[in-house]
Motif scaffolding. Structure first.
Motif, PDB file in Angstrom:
ATOM      1  N   SER A 206     -17.886  -5.981   5.000  1.00 24.55           N
ATOM      2  CA  SER A 206     -16.842  -5.866   3.998  1.00 24.55           C
ATOM      3  C   SER A 206     -16.326  -7.235   3.568  1.00 24.55           C
ATOM      4  O   SER A 206     -15.944  -7.422   2.420  1.00 24.55           O
ATOM      5  CB  SER A 206     -15.691  -5.003   4.504  1.00 24.55           C
TER       6      SER A 206
ATOM      7  N   SER B 151     -11.208  -2.145  -6.992  1.00 26.46           N
ATOM      8  CA  SER B 151      -9.910  -2.126  -6.312  1.00 26.46           C
ATOM      9  C   SER B 151      -9.061  -3.335  -6.708  1.00 26.46           C
ATOM     10  O   SER B 151      -7.865  -3.206  -6.993  1.00 26.46           O
ATOM     11  CB  SER B 151     -10.134  -2.086  -4.804  1.00 26.46           C
TER      12      SER B 151
ATOM     13  N   LYS C 291      -4.505  11.801  -2.159  1.00 27.90           N
ATOM     14  CA  LYS C 291      -4.872  10.696  -1.271  1.00 27.90           C
ATOM     15  C   LYS C 291      -4.868   9.440  -2.129  1.00 27.90           C
ATOM     16  O   LYS C 291      -5.677   9.301  -3.035  1.00 27.90           O
ATOM     17  CB  LYS C 291      -6.241  10.922  -0.651  1.00 27.90           C
TER      18      LYS C 291
ATOM     19  N   GLY D  69      -4.968   5.470  -1.602  1.00 24.18           N
ATOM     20  CA  GLY D  69      -5.169   4.432  -0.588  1.00 24.18           C
ATOM     21  C   GLY D  69      -5.240   5.075   0.781  1.00 24.18           C
ATOM     22  O   GLY D  69      -6.018   5.995   1.010  1.00 24.18           O
ATOM     23  N   ASN D  70      -4.373   4.639   1.692  1.00 26.26           N
ATOM     24  CA  ASN D  70      -4.374   5.239   3.037  1.00 26.26           C
ATOM     25  C   ASN D  70      -3.220   6.221   3.217  1.00 26.26           C
ATOM     26  O   ASN D  70      -2.926   6.635   4.322  1.00 26.26           O
ATOM     27  CB  ASN D  70      -4.338   4.150   4.114  1.00 26.26           C
ATOM     28  N   ARG D  71      -2.572   6.596   2.122  1.00 29.57           N
ATOM     29  CA  ARG D  71      -1.485   7.575   2.155  1.00 29.57           C
ATOM     30  C   ARG D  71      -1.981   8.939   1.701  1.00 29.57           C
ATOM     31  O   ARG D  71      -2.765   9.046   0.772  1.00 29.57           O
ATOM     32  CB  ARG D  71      -0.348   7.161   1.232  1.00 29.57           C
ATOM     33  N   ILE D  72      -1.471   9.976   2.364  1.00 31.32           N
ATOM     34  CA  ILE D  72      -1.804  11.342   1.979  1.00 31.32           C
ATOM     35  C   ILE D  72      -0.503  12.103   1.760  1.00 31.32           C
ATOM     36  O   ILE D  72       0.380  12.097   2.622  1.00 31.32           O
ATOM     37  CB  ILE D  72      -2.664  12.045   3.050  1.00 31.32           C
TER      38      ILE D  72
END
Length: 181
Positions: A4, A98, A155, A157-160
């Protein structure tokens, strides 16, 4: 070096080049097209990652497949191929998209629902959640999931954010089970 990190470096270089040449919009469109091709063609990934195929043949295939993209993007793909980083191209495209979205105050959201959402429903969700996140707008991808029973799950990013009926039923079940103990 992490994969990455490598992909990120190429994405940053391409992003900065796009800003410098005032061609970020064009590059974003082109990178999204490259991403789509790589997502839909496992054969391309297999061909490019094969050590028995020469770099010249790989570059010729890239030039043919992406003949309409800018020289900046094509040269980035060539450099990645020359340095045996072909497998990092999909990660580079994700990182570039992104970065571009972040610079514009745009967030990407996957919205799970029982049925396809109407344009009005998408706009309503976009308005509420863009404001909640302090973004200018959301780019919504609607994913139909009949197992949700009803409601929506986002969803970002990393939030749900889960407002589905199936999730509410799970909470009720947990409360009932813990109350009976």
């Amino acid at each position: 070096m992490s994969d990455s990190v490598v992909a990120n470096r190429y994405a940053v270089a391409l992003f900065e080049l796009g800003q410098e040449k005032l061609a970020l919009d064009q590059l974003l469109t082109e990178v999204q097209a490259v991403q789509t091709v790589f997502n839909e063609s496992q054969d391309l990934t297999t061909f490019l990652s094969s050590p028995s195929i020469s770099i010249e043949k790989k570059k010729a295939l890239l030039k043919d497949a992406f003949k309409d993209v800018s020289k900046e993007l094509l040269n980035t793909l060539f450099i990645m191929t020359e340095r045996h980083r072909e497998t990092e191209i999909p990660a580079m495209t994700r990182a570039f998209i992104s970065m571009t979205n972040e610079s514009r105050g745009v967030a990407e959201a996957d919205v799970y629902s029982v049925r396809a959402l109407s344009d009005e429903e998408k706009q309503s969700l976009e308005k509420v959640f863009a404001e909640k996140l302090g973004k200018n707008s959301l780019y919504i991808t609607n994913i139909v999931d009949p197992s949700l029973i009803g409601g929506v799950k986002l969803k970002i990013g990393n939030r749900i954010y889960d407002g589905t009926i199936s999730r509410k039923l799970e909470r009720i079940e947990r409360e009932l089970v813990s109350a009976n103990k």
